[in-house]
Design an enzyme around this catalytic site. Structure first.
Site, PDB file in Angstrom:
ATOM      1  CD  GLU A 106      -2.166  -3.315  -3.769  1.00 28.25           C
ATOM      2  OE1 GLU A 106      -2.857  -4.036  -3.037  1.00 28.25           O
ATOM      3  OE2 GLU A 106      -1.139  -3.718  -4.360  1.00 28.25           O
ATOM      4  CG  ASP A 108      -4.369  -2.832  -0.642  1.00 29.31           C
ATOM      5  OD1 ASP A 108      -4.678  -2.755  -1.823  1.00 29.31           O
ATOM      6  OD2 ASP A 108      -3.394  -3.473  -0.225  1.00 29.31           O
ATOM      7  CD  GLU A 110      -5.989  -7.115   1.476  1.00 31.34           C
ATOM      8  OE1 GLU A 110      -5.613  -7.672   0.435  1.00 31.34           O
ATOM      9  OE2 GLU A 110      -5.401  -7.243   2.567  1.00 31.34           O
TER      10      GLU A 110
END
Length: 291
Positions: A106, A108, A110
């Site tokens: 993953e 990311d 955010e």
């Protein structure tokens, strides 16, 4: 293309090949109908303007989200976002690449909402084989709710670089040579979600979501994954006999971009796991000791 094919006498086998090739070539038009599926939130996720704009909405009943139709194994991916305006405390807008399975990879972005007038926190992380804990957080140098800004991920076998409006903010290098897992074997889809996380997102959960401000809306446009390797039926679109590796597949940061990266990390980074001694009393992760 569909109307042309329907009105001509093109064999169905050729039609299927053309549509498959169009998918593998990426998203030249950045059309959300073509590139993404709505996977959560029903009507709260809306594709507008003939596929040029996508809005995610959050209300007290549910958030919303979408995922890419394609999977990618390396790429340079851009998306323009305009974040939830006003009092966005408690909300999280997540924009990330992720593989499937219990040992997932993953990458990311955010965006952690905040009270009106306070800055958003941009939270980044990298997971490999289901293990993350590599957080870096930043304040942005502009208001990300006033207009669209471009958030990009460069992912190649040597490094992952996070960009904001073309400025590098973080580089995570492949350090498998010292035992640090690196995501390079699992294809990933691109996802984005808008959801309520008021148990932790704003000041550690002290500030809760003000539902009188709902619905909360984040907007997306100008998706571009043309510079990417699409994973399809167990093989990569980059694995062809005549394939000439593109520059991004070995791209790194030149001296000018290294200067920009240093500026952002000096002036806008507010958390770095590699300096959090309380979190790692037995010693920092090995990548933190590398220059």
């Amino acid at each position: 293309m569909a109307s042309f094919l329907a009105s001509s006498r093109v064999p169905m086998s050729v039609v299927l090949v053309l549509f498959t090739l169009a998918s593998l070539m990426g998203s030249s038009l950045g059309n959300f109908y073509q590139d993404f599926d709505i996977v959560w939130g029903d009507w709260r996720a809306m594709i507008l303007n003939d596929g040029e704009l996508l809005n995610l909405n959050l209300d007290q009943a549910s958030g919303s989200g979408f995922e890419s139709k394609n999977e990618y194994l390396f790429g340079k991916i851009d998306m323009q976002l305009k974040l939830v305006p006003g009092n966005s405390a408690g909300t999280v807008t997540a924009y990330y690449l992720q593989s499937k399975g219990s040992a997932w990879d993953e990458i990311d972005f955010e965006f952690l909402g905040n009270l009106s007038g306070d800055p958003y926190i941009l939270h980044t992380n990298v997971y490999s084989q289901g293990k993350g804990d590599k957080e870096q957080q930043f304040y942005l140098w502009f208001d990300p709710t006033a207009d669209f800004h471009t958030y990009s991920i460069l992912w190649n076998p040597q490094r992952i670089i996070f960009f904001v409006d073309g400025t590098p903010i973080r580089e995570f290098k492949n350090m498998e040579s010292i035992g640090v897992p690196f995501p390079k074997y699992q294809p990933m889809r691109l996802y984005s979600t808008l959801w309520n996380a008021d148990n932790w997102a704003t000041r550690g959960g002290l500030v809760k979501t003000d539902w009188s401000q709902a619905p909360f809306t984040a907007s997306y446009t100008n998706f571009n994954a043309n510079n990417s390797c699409v994973w399809f039926n167990g093989s990569s679109s980059c694995d062809t006999n005549n394939f000439s590796p593109p520059s991004w597949l070995s791209e790194d940061l030149d001296s000018a971009n290294l200067d920009k990266l240093q500026w952002v990390q000096t002036n806008n980074m507010i958390y770095n796991y590699c300096t959090d001694a309380k979190r790692f009393p037995q010693g920092f992760p090995p990548e933190c000791n590398m220059s």
